[in-house]
Design a protein around this motif. Structure first.
Motif, PDB file in Angstrom:
ATOM      1  N   ALA A  96      29.214  30.073 -11.824  1.00  0.00           N
ATOM      2  CA  ALA A  96      28.040  30.912 -11.027  1.00  0.00           C
ATOM      3  C   ALA A  96      28.441  30.624  -9.416  1.00  0.00           C
ATOM      4  N   ARG A  97      27.643  31.327  -8.886  1.00  0.00           N
ATOM      5  CA  ARG A  97      28.068  31.135  -7.393  1.00  0.00           C
ATOM      6  C   ARG A  97      26.816  31.825  -6.529  1.00  0.00           C
ATOM      7  N   PHE A  98      26.328  30.928  -5.495  1.00  0.00           N
ATOM      8  CA  PHE A  98      25.594  31.426  -4.630  1.00  0.00           C
ATOM      9  C   PHE A  98      26.272  31.666  -2.923  1.00  0.00           C
ATOM     10  N   ASP A  99      26.375  33.102  -2.699  1.00  0.00           N
ATOM     11  CA  ASP A  99      26.979  33.308  -1.458  1.00  0.00           C
ATOM     12  C   ASP A  99      25.874  33.723  -0.419  1.00  0.00           C
ATOM     13  N   LEU A 100      26.169  33.125   0.530  1.00  0.00           N
ATOM     14  CA  LEU A 100      25.273  33.436   1.925  1.00  0.00           C
ATOM     15  C   LEU A 100      25.888  33.951   3.009  1.00  0.00           C
ATOM     16  N   ARG A 101      25.299  34.819   3.483  1.00  0.00           N
ATOM     17  CA  ARG A 101      26.119  35.698   4.621  1.00  0.00           C
ATOM     18  C   ARG A 101      25.119  35.740   5.748  1.00  0.00           C
ATOM     19  N   THR A 102      25.715  35.547   6.971  1.00  0.00           N
ATOM     20  CA  THR A 102      24.879  36.086   8.318  1.00  0.00           C
ATOM     21  C   THR A 102      25.544  36.793   9.102  1.00  0.00           C
ATOM     22  N   TRP A 103      24.865  37.758   9.903  1.00  0.00           N
ATOM     23  CA  TRP A 103      25.632  38.769  10.900  1.00  0.00           C
ATOM     24  C   TRP A 103      24.835  38.600  12.084  1.00  0.00           C
ATOM     25  N   THR A 104      25.237  38.687  13.402  1.00  0.00           N
ATOM     26  CA  THR A 104      24.604  38.787  14.552  1.00  0.00           C
ATOM     27  C   THR A 104      25.002  39.685  15.426  1.00  0.00           C
ATOM     28  N   GLY A 105      24.490  40.305  16.253  1.00  0.00           N
ATOM     29  CA  GLY A 105      24.945  41.486  17.124  1.00  0.00           C
ATOM     30  C   GLY A 105      24.065  41.470  18.706  1.00  0.00           C
ATOM     31  N   GLN A 106      24.630  41.622  19.474  1.00  0.00           N
ATOM     32  CA  GLN A 106      23.949  41.632  20.874  1.00  0.00           C
ATOM     33  C   GLN A 106      24.952  42.508  21.975  1.00  0.00           C
ATOM     34  N   GLU A 107      24.362  43.323  22.436  1.00  0.00           N
ATOM     35  CA  GLU A 107      25.016  44.183  23.519  1.00  0.00           C
ATOM     36  C   GLU A 107      25.082  43.407  24.629  1.00  0.00           C
ATOM     37  N   THR A 108      26.232  43.164  25.331  1.00  0.00           N
ATOM     38  CA  THR A 108      26.644  42.913  26.711  1.00  0.00           C
ATOM     39  C   THR A 108      27.390  43.916  27.626  1.00  0.00           C
ATOM     40  N   GLU A 109      27.674  43.307  28.829  1.00  0.00           N
ATOM     41  CA  GLU A 109      28.466  44.038  30.008  1.00  0.00           C
ATOM     42  C   GLU A 109      29.688  44.418  29.481  1.00  0.00           C
ATOM     43  N   LEU A 110      30.165  43.375  28.492  1.00  0.00           N
ATOM     44  CA  LEU A 110      31.775  43.520  27.937  1.00  0.00           C
ATOM     45  C   LEU A 110      31.710  44.152  26.953  1.00  0.00           C
ATOM     46  N   GLY A 111      30.728  44.703  26.227  1.00  0.00           N
ATOM     47  CA  GLY A 111      30.788  45.456  24.847  1.00  0.00           C
ATOM     48  C   GLY A 111      29.901  44.495  23.775  1.00  0.00           C
ATOM     49  N   THR A 112      30.015  44.957  22.475  1.00  0.00           N
ATOM     50  CA  THR A 112      28.997  44.274  21.572  1.00  0.00           C
ATOM     51  C   THR A 112      29.534  43.012  21.138  1.00  0.00           C
ATOM     52  N   LEU A 113      28.703  41.983  21.357  1.00  0.00           N
ATOM     53  CA  LEU A 113      28.893  40.459  20.777  1.00  0.00           C
ATOM     54  C   LEU A 113      28.563  40.415  19.365  1.00  0.00           C
ATOM     55  N   LYS A 114      29.621  40.022  18.343  1.00  0.00           N
ATOM     56  CA  LYS A 114      29.135  40.037  17.179  1.00  0.00           C
ATOM     57  C   LYS A 114      29.727  38.617  16.588  1.00  0.00           C
ATOM     58  N   THR A 115      28.858  38.148  15.479  1.00  0.00           N
ATOM     59  CA  THR A 115      29.634  37.082  14.548  1.00  0.00           C
ATOM     60  C   THR A 115      29.160  37.503  13.078  1.00  0.00           C
ATOM     61  N   TYR A 116      30.189  36.894  12.273  1.00  0.00           N
ATOM     62  CA  TYR A 116      30.129  36.941  10.973  1.00  0.00           C
ATOM     63  C   TYR A 116      30.260  35.521  10.145  1.00  0.00           C
ATOM     64  N   THR A 117      29.467  35.260   9.246  1.00  0.00           N
ATOM     65  CA  THR A 117      29.959  34.016   8.436  1.00  0.00           C
ATOM     66  C   THR A 117      29.686  34.215   6.889  1.00  0.00           C
ATOM     67  N   GLU A 118      30.244  33.595   6.178  1.00  0.00           N
ATOM     68  CA  GLU A 118      30.167  33.560   4.568  1.00  0.00           C
ATOM     69  C   GLU A 118      30.496  32.293   4.030  1.00  0.00           C
ATOM     70  N   THR A 119      29.485  31.693   3.263  1.00  0.00           N
ATOM     71  CA  THR A 119      29.651  30.541   2.735  1.00  0.00           C
ATOM     72  C   THR A 119      29.577  30.910   1.044  1.00  0.00           C
ATOM     73  N   LYS A 120      30.432  30.114   0.383  1.00  0.00           N
ATOM     74  CA  LYS A 120      30.256  30.238  -1.016  1.00  0.00           C
ATOM     75  C   LYS A 120      30.002  29.098  -1.732  1.00  0.00           C
ATOM     76  N   PHE A 121      28.926  28.754  -2.720  1.00  0.00           N
ATOM     77  CA  PHE A 121      28.690  27.782  -3.503  1.00  0.00           C
ATOM     78  C   PHE A 121      28.982  28.129  -5.005  1.00  0.00           C
ATOM     79  N   ASN A 122      29.715  27.323  -5.432  1.00  0.00           N
ATOM     80  CA  ASN A 122      30.247  27.667  -6.714  1.00  0.00           C
ATOM     81  C   ASN A 122      30.132  26.570  -7.709  1.00  0.00           C
ATOM     82  N   PHE A 123      29.633  26.910  -9.212  1.00  0.00           N
ATOM     83  CA  PHE A 123      29.450  25.699 -10.100  1.00  0.00           C
ATOM     84  C   PHE A 123      30.083  26.237 -11.410  1.00  0.00           C
TER      85      PHE A 123
END
Length: 383
Positions: A96-123
């Motif tokens: 069994a697995r629970f997978d949690l993901r997050t995405w962020t985005g923001q426009e800046t003067e140097l381009g789009t600022l993004k982040t991505y994370t993924e954490t997996k919990f297994n049993f």
């Protein structure tokens, strides 16, 4: 003015002052206007503005349950291991697995600022899960699979190697059988170029990672020289042509892959991929594998595709082989029961040209052959 009039006037004045003070004491400040969460549609569906900021956030993931049996591929093996007796159990395995993901985005003067994370919990249901992560630490616990920051074309952090992400994974099968097409998780610094008209390129400096399944694999860099990956791609409506090349700084070995993708019809898509690498200095003397050239021998190939019977049902296939005469076939049918809930049934076949006999350092031999078959049933609720 008599005394009676004076007393009445004084009393009236005191009542007026007291009333004014009482009114002041119970005055209630106006409430601040409520700030509601605003939808952000700049980066796709599911994003919303974090209150008080210009940053858009999306939260997603999936809950998964796997039931598998028999012998299947190297990345998501079905077999559990009897630690005390040191042997594989060709029986049912569940995870069994629970997978949690997050995405962020923001426009800046140097381009789009993004982040991505993924954490997996297994049993899993065994002391040792010979599965996707392949070691006891990932059986019952959390695994950080992705955590990167990107500004414009520059990306830093934890990601899959560009040797795999840029050229693409080998089909929509659950198990990649016994012919791996590269390693995955690594810390990296990379830059993505978009030249327009369908042309793109990538350069990635990577740390690598240690493969705990094989004592010969030394993945992380042991000097000031990083692993290096570079690639170019041409994408059009009919499909894409992609090439990547990688340098393993530990062994001073090179590996490369070329790939063609074809959108034959709206229902059918196909791919074919070929890999070649050197093995002059690898400590894995039996098959010459390193962080990038994970297949046996100098060359390997992968092919397959997806056919959509209807909007809810698809058939996925991957076939693969390498110079060491390892061959694999993986095929599945994926069915969307309702939006967000997919059930996938897969059958896998492996033929080993070289295989480990279970001794501490592995006695690899071409004289013995091994055929194995396994199956997996997956329930996945994505959100």
């Amino acid at each position: 003015m008599n005394i009676k009039s004076l007393l009445l006037g004084s009393a009236a004045a005191l009542i007026a002052v007291s009333g004014a003070r009482a009114a002041d004491a119970v005055t209630v400040a106006e409430p601040e206007p409520a700030e509601y969460v605003k939808i952000c549609d700049v980066y796709g569906s599911g994003y919303f503005y974090i209150p008080g900021t210009e940053t858009c956030l999306r939260i997603g993931g999936y809950v998964r349950y796997d039931i598998s049996a028999g012998d299947v591929g190297s990345f998501d093996g079905a077999r559990s291991t009897d630690v005390l007796n040191g042997k594989d159990q060709g029986t049912w395995h569940k995870n069994a697995r629970f997978d949690l993901r997050t995405w962020t985005g923001q426009e800046t003067e140097l381009g789009t600022l993004k982040t991505y994370t993924e954490t997996k919990f297994n049993f899993g249901n065994s002391a040792y899960y010979a599965g996707a992560e392949g070691n006891p630490a990932h059986n019952k616990g959390a695994t950080l699979s992705f955590a990167w920051i990107q500004l414009g074309g520059l990306r830093v952090g934890l990601d899959d190697s560009a040797f795999d992400t840029f050229i693409g994974y080998a089909g929509n099968v659950l198990n990649d059988t016994i012919v791996p097409y590269g390693d995955f998780s690594t810390n990296l610094i990379q830059y993505n170029f978009d030249a327009g008209n369908g042309f793109s390129a990538i350069v990635s400096l990577e740390e690598g990672s240690v493969d705990t399944n094989n004592v010969f694999y030394v993945g992380t860099i042991d000097s000031y020289v990083p692993h290096v990956v570079g690639g170019v791609k041409y994408t059009q409506g009919w499909g894409a042509i992609t090439g990547v090349v990688a340098y393993d700084s530990n062994y001073e070995e090179w590996a490369g892959k070329v790939r063609a993708d074809f959108n034959v019809t709206s229902e059918l898509s196909l791919f074919a991929m070929f890999g070649y690498g050197t093995d002059n200095n690898s400590l894995d003397f039996a098959s010459g594998r390193d962080f990038y050239k994970q297949w046996g021998g100098h060359w390997a190939w992968w092919a397959g595709g997806t056919y959509k019977f209807n909007p809810k049902t698809s058939f996925n296939l991957q076939v693969s082989g390498d110079q060491d005469k390892n061959y694999g076939v993986a095929a599945n049918v994926a069915y969307d029961v309702v939006p967000g809930l997919t059930v996938t049934a897969e059958v896998d076949y492996d033929h080993f040209g070289h295989f480990n006999d279970g001794t501490p350092f592995g006695n690899w031999t071409a004289a013995d052959k091994k055929n194995s078959v396994g199956g997996l049933l997956r329930f996945q609720r994505s959100f």
